[in-house]
Write a protein that holds these residues in place. Structure first.
Motif, PDB file in Angstrom:
ATOM      1  N   LEU A 158       0.847  -1.189   0.000  1.00  0.00           N
ATOM      2  CA  LEU A 158       0.000   0.000   0.000  1.00  0.00           C
ATOM      3  C   LEU A 158       0.886   1.244   0.000  1.00  0.00           C
ATOM      4  O   LEU A 158       1.660   1.473   0.920  1.00  0.00           O
ATOM      5  CB  LEU A 158      -0.916   0.012   1.223  1.00  0.00           C
ATOM      6  N   ASN A 159       0.773   2.048  -1.035  1.00  0.00           N
ATOM      7  CA  ASN A 159       1.610   3.241  -1.179  1.00  0.00           C
ATOM      8  C   ASN A 159       0.998   4.393  -0.383  1.00  0.00           C
ATOM      9  O   ASN A 159      -0.069   4.890  -0.722  1.00  0.00           O
ATOM     10  CB  ASN A 159       1.720   3.615  -2.659  1.00  0.00           C
ATOM     11  N   LEU A 160       1.711   4.822   0.664  1.00  0.00           N
ATOM     12  CA  LEU A 160       1.242   5.921   1.504  1.00  0.00           C
ATOM     13  C   LEU A 160       2.048   7.191   1.239  1.00  0.00           C
ATOM     14  O   LEU A 160       2.391   7.931   2.155  1.00  0.00           O
ATOM     15  CB  LEU A 160       1.335   5.524   2.977  1.00  0.00           C
ATOM     16  N   MET A 161       2.384   7.423   0.001  1.00  0.00           N
ATOM     17  CA  MET A 161       3.021   8.656  -0.482  1.00  0.00           C
ATOM     18  C   MET A 161       4.540   8.675  -0.334  1.00  0.00           C
ATOM     19  O   MET A 161       5.193   9.568  -0.851  1.00  0.00           O
ATOM     20  CB  MET A 161       2.437   9.906   0.196  1.00  0.00           C
ATOM     21  N   VAL A 162       5.133   7.724   0.404  1.00  0.00           N
ATOM     22  CA  VAL A 162       6.585   7.699   0.526  1.00  0.00           C
ATOM     23  C   VAL A 162       7.083   6.308   0.174  1.00  0.00           C
ATOM     24  O   VAL A 162       6.384   5.307   0.339  1.00  0.00           O
ATOM     25  CB  VAL A 162       7.046   8.072   1.958  1.00  0.00           C
ATOM     26  N   SER A 163       8.307   6.253  -0.317  1.00  0.00           N
ATOM     27  CA  SER A 163       8.901   4.969  -0.669  1.00  0.00           C
ATOM     28  C   SER A 163       9.590   4.316   0.519  1.00  0.00           C
ATOM     29  O   SER A 163       9.795   3.107   0.552  1.00  0.00           O
ATOM     30  CB  SER A 163       9.921   5.160  -1.808  1.00  0.00           C
ATOM     31  N   ASN A 164       9.958   5.130   1.521  1.00  0.00           N
ATOM     32  CA  ASN A 164      10.625   4.621   2.714  1.00  0.00           C
ATOM     33  C   ASN A 164       9.581   4.103   3.693  1.00  0.00           C
ATOM     34  O   ASN A 164       8.866   4.877   4.319  1.00  0.00           O
ATOM     35  CB  ASN A 164      11.473   5.731   3.347  1.00  0.00           C
ATOM     36  N   ASN A 165       9.489   2.798   3.840  1.00  0.00           N
ATOM     37  CA  ASN A 165       8.458   2.162   4.652  1.00  0.00           C
ATOM     38  C   ASN A 165       8.893   2.132   6.121  1.00  0.00           C
ATOM     39  O   ASN A 165       9.284   1.106   6.665  1.00  0.00           O
ATOM     40  CB  ASN A 165       8.200   0.738   4.132  1.00  0.00           C
ATOM     41  N   SER A 166       8.812   3.304   6.788  1.00  0.00           N
ATOM     42  CA  SER A 166       9.236   3.385   8.178  1.00  0.00           C
ATOM     43  C   SER A 166       8.389   4.417   8.899  1.00  0.00           C
ATOM     44  O   SER A 166       7.672   5.208   8.277  1.00  0.00           O
ATOM     45  CB  SER A 166      10.727   3.769   8.275  1.00  0.00           C
ATOM     46  N   GLY A 167       8.485   4.428  10.245  1.00  0.00           N
ATOM     47  CA  GLY A 167       7.696   5.374  11.031  1.00  0.00           C
ATOM     48  C   GLY A 167       6.207   5.120  10.852  1.00  0.00           C
ATOM     49  O   GLY A 167       5.761   3.972  10.739  1.00  0.00           O
ATOM     50  N   LEU A 168       5.420   6.194  10.818  1.00  0.00           N
ATOM     51  CA  LEU A 168       3.976   6.051  10.647  1.00  0.00           C
ATOM     52  C   LEU A 168       3.593   5.577   9.252  1.00  0.00           C
ATOM     53  O   LEU A 168       2.417   5.290   9.004  1.00  0.00           O
ATOM     54  CB  LEU A 168       3.286   7.386  10.945  1.00  0.00           C
ATOM     55  N   TYR A 169       4.529   5.517   8.343  1.00  0.00           N
ATOM     56  CA  TYR A 169       4.234   5.026   6.991  1.00  0.00           C
ATOM     57  C   TYR A 169       4.440   3.516   6.867  1.00  0.00           C
ATOM     58  O   TYR A 169       4.277   2.960   5.790  1.00  0.00           O
ATOM     59  CB  TYR A 169       5.106   5.768   5.973  1.00  0.00           C
ATOM     60  N   SER A 172       2.040  -1.937   9.733  1.00  0.00           N
ATOM     61  CA  SER A 172       1.531  -2.332  11.045  1.00  0.00           C
ATOM     62  C   SER A 172       1.422  -1.144  11.986  1.00  0.00           C
ATOM     63  O   SER A 172       0.483  -1.050  12.791  1.00  0.00           O
ATOM     64  CB  SER A 172       2.448  -3.401  11.654  1.00  0.00           C
ATOM     65  N   ILE A 173       2.382  -0.214  11.907  1.00  0.00           N
ATOM     66  CA  ILE A 173       2.362   0.944  12.798  1.00  0.00           C
ATOM     67  C   ILE A 173       1.179   1.849  12.487  1.00  0.00           C
ATOM     68  O   ILE A 173       0.438   2.259  13.384  1.00  0.00           O
ATOM     69  CB  ILE A 173       3.695   1.726  12.701  1.00  0.00           C
ATOM     70  N   ILE A 174       0.982   2.184  11.207  1.00  0.00           N
ATOM     71  CA  ILE A 174      -0.117   3.082  10.850  1.00  0.00           C
ATOM     72  C   ILE A 174      -1.462   2.407  11.126  1.00  0.00           C
ATOM     73  O   ILE A 174      -2.442   3.085  11.466  1.00  0.00           O
ATOM     74  CB  ILE A 174      -0.024   3.532   9.373  1.00  0.00           C
ATOM     75  N   SER A 175      -1.531   1.084  11.042  1.00  0.00           N
ATOM     76  CA  SER A 175      -2.782   0.385  11.359  1.00  0.00           C
ATOM     77  C   SER A 175      -3.141   0.565  12.828  1.00  0.00           C
ATOM     78  O   SER A 175      -4.293   0.869  13.167  1.00  0.00           O
ATOM     79  CB  SER A 175      -2.648  -1.103  11.023  1.00  0.00           C
ATOM     80  N   GLY A 405       7.262  -3.104  17.237  1.00  0.00           N
ATOM     81  CA  GLY A 405       8.154  -2.365  18.121  1.00  0.00           C
ATOM     82  C   GLY A 405       7.955  -0.861  18.035  1.00  0.00           C
ATOM     83  O   GLY A 405       8.644  -0.181  17.277  1.00  0.00           O
ATOM     84  N   ILE A 406       7.011  -0.337  18.804  1.00  0.00           N
ATOM     85  CA  ILE A 406       6.696   1.094  18.775  1.00  0.00           C
ATOM     86  C   ILE A 406       6.719   1.670  20.189  1.00  0.00           C
ATOM     87  O   ILE A 406       5.969   2.590  20.516  1.00  0.00           O
ATOM     88  CB  ILE A 406       5.321   1.348  18.117  1.00  0.00           C
ATOM     89  N   ALA A 407       7.601   1.148  21.034  1.00  0.00           N
ATOM     90  CA  ALA A 407       7.644   1.595  22.424  1.00  0.00           C
ATOM     91  C   ALA A 407       7.997   3.068  22.539  1.00  0.00           C
ATOM     92  O   ALA A 407       7.486   3.768  23.417  1.00  0.00           O
ATOM     93  CB  ALA A 407       8.656   0.755  23.205  1.00  0.00           C
ATOM     94  N   LEU A 408       8.863   3.566  21.667  1.00  0.00           N
ATOM     95  CA  LEU A 408       9.312   4.959  21.739  1.00  0.00           C
ATOM     96  C   LEU A 408       8.849   5.756  20.535  1.00  0.00           C
ATOM     97  O   LEU A 408       9.410   6.816  20.234  1.00  0.00           O
ATOM     98  CB  LEU A 408      10.841   5.000  21.867  1.00  0.00           C
TER      99      LEU A 408
END
Length: 489
Positions: A158-169, A172-175, A405-408
């Motif tokens: 799922l393309n969320l506007m960025v190619s770097n699949n990290s952080g809120l993009y 699992s994290i954005i879900s 892993g989203i503790a911080l």
């Protein structure tokens, strides 16, 4: 075109913030969530706008904000302790070059969480921060929801506007984050005052809830499905008409399930059959390795210590004829995929204790406020529902943190900061409106014995003037003021 829009928006926000410095704080929240520098191709990607707004938020508070009621809560002290611990473990990290990269954004997330409650001394400011969180997140979830409806979803695709699949993009994290924000969106649709209350505001909020629900389907993240189920249970507790709520949820499920893509259904079925799923088996092996590692290193190994793991993975599955097949695999350097084991492995026993105390204290405080003010009507009717919504958002996030892993991750510490600011506001202003004979001084009583407000108590420069105390005496019965709940933590 995207660069031009982002530049114009950031410039406009900066101009407004020069007149209202608190908008620098809100601007940093927007940058922290959306990361416009990652969306831009040219100018914004080369300017440290996150650091600029971070510094501007502190300078704006120092020069222009009211500091009469500056207070430090127990949770802010715990956040300072966690920040210091993370700094020490980073300095002694097993993989220092990798740890220093994570430290670069962790310290800003924790420092901002310590700072933000000091700026939230009015209801308007608390709401404005929530609005920026909701609208900023919608910049991601609306795009993801539209692409999911258009058939562009899939695990890791799922393309969320960025190619770097990290952080809120990251899927699992954005879900998890999208689902945890739904209670706050629903609260704002009913009690928000920043935008005019009306059908258009409610329509946007309901549409945004739908977009957020589309994210777990588009990303096909199992974390999202678990968070949705948990959210339904939590909202059932808060629902006034529970049978109607159950009927609506059941009808929506009956309509939605047949429309789900087969790839989504197949992936969700692996939740029950985890023993035959390579991802689940690998996570169990990582968690076992983490427990063994901390026995020898009780203070943890610093950020990204998981790179040191070497795993033996045991899997089993049944063939078509019912035969059980056992498979042994080997892997190394696999991530924790669990925030609690992440804190345990990286920060040791002390780190995971601080982590749990920070979050559990917030959940307990919101429950106390929810119970104390649940019968309040009129101008205080928003207090108990907001406490419940913050608590639900927090609990959903912590459940999602069991699978990733989203503790911080900075987003949860924005919720923690809002809880602290809201808690202090309730204790200082909502309780202050109630008549209390033990607070009356002899020199502040009228001849007929009624309570007279002290003008000095209301001499402040808050953005939102607080109502004066009632001179008519106490309110008895079910609407009476709640008992004090002690010092906010």
């Amino acid at each position: 075109m995207r660069d031009i829009f982002l530049i114009v928006f950031m410039m406009g926000l900066t101009v407004l913030a020069l007149r209202r410095p608190f908008l620098f704080t809100c601007g940093y929240i927007y940058i922290d969530i959306v990361s416009p520098q990652r969306l831009a191709f040219y100018l914004l990607s080369s300017i440290p706008i996150s650091l600029i707004f971070f510094i501007a938020a502190f300078l704006g508070w120092a020069m222009a904000d009211n500091k009469k009621e500056l207070v430090f809560s127990a949770r802010q002290v715990m956040l300072i302790m966690l920040l210091a611990l993370c700094g020490i473990t980073t300095w002694n990290a097993v993989f220092y070059s990798s740890a220093i990269v994570k430290w670069d954004w962790v310290w800003k997330a924790l420092v901002f969480a310590i700072f933000l409650p000091m700026t939230l001394y009015t209801r308007q400011r608390i709401e404005l921060v929530l609005v920026f969180m909701i609208v900023s997140l919608s910049a991601i979830t609306v795009v993801g929801g539209v692409k999911t409806l258009a058939g562009g979803g899939g695990y890791g695709t799922l393309n969320l506007m960025v190619s770097n699949n990290s952080g809120l993009y990251e899927g699992s994290i954005i879900s998890a984050v999208a689902i945890c924000m739904i209670p706050l969106i629903l609260w704002y649709s009913k009690y928000g005052t920043i935008f005019p209350r009306g059908p258009w505001t409610r329509l946007y909020c309901y549409a945004l809830v739908f977009a957020n629900l589309m994210i777990p389907i588009g990303t096909q993240a199992r974390t999202g499905l678990v968070c949705i189920a948990f959210m339904i249970l939590l909202e059932l507790r808060a629902a006034k008409h529970r049978m109607r709520y159950i009927a609506i949820v059941a009808a929506a499920s009956i309509i939605a399930i047949p429309m789900l893509p087969s790839s989504f259904s197949s992936r969700m079925e692996t939740i029950a059959g985890y023993k035959g799923d390579a991802s689940a088996s690998t996570r169990l092996a990582v968690w076992k390795w983490t427990i063994d590692y901390v026995k020898e290193h009780p203070f943890g190994g610093g950020f990204d210590v998981y790179l040191a793991n070497k795993l033996t993975i045991n899997m089993s599955y049944k063939t078509a004829d019912g035969t059980t097949v056992n498979v042994v695999g080997y892997d190394q350097g696999r991530a924790f995929h669990n925030s609690y084991f992440e804190m345990l492995g990286e920060q040791g026993y002390l780190g995971v204790i601080l982590f749990l105390l920070i979050h559990l204290t917030g959940i307990i405080r919101m429950e106390l406020i929810r119970r104390a003010y649940r019968n309040n009507l009129g101008e205080d009717a928003w207090v108990s529902p907001l406490a419940a919504s913050l608590q639900h958002a927090h609990l959903i996030y912590l459940l999602g943190a069991s699978f990733v892993g989203i503790a911080l991750q900075p987003f949860i510490y924005l919720i923690v900061a809002v809880e602290i600011g809201f808690d202090v506001y309730v204790q200082r202003h909502i309780r202050k409106r109630a008549w209390n004979p033990f607070r009356v001084r002899k020199g502040r009583q009228s001849p007929d014995g009624q309570y007279l407000p002290n003008p000095e108590d209301d001499e402040d420069d808050f953005d939102e003037p607080e109502p004066e105390r009632s001179p008519t005496g106490p309110r008895w019965g079910p609407k009476a003021a709640p008992k004090p709940m002690g010092r906010p933590s």
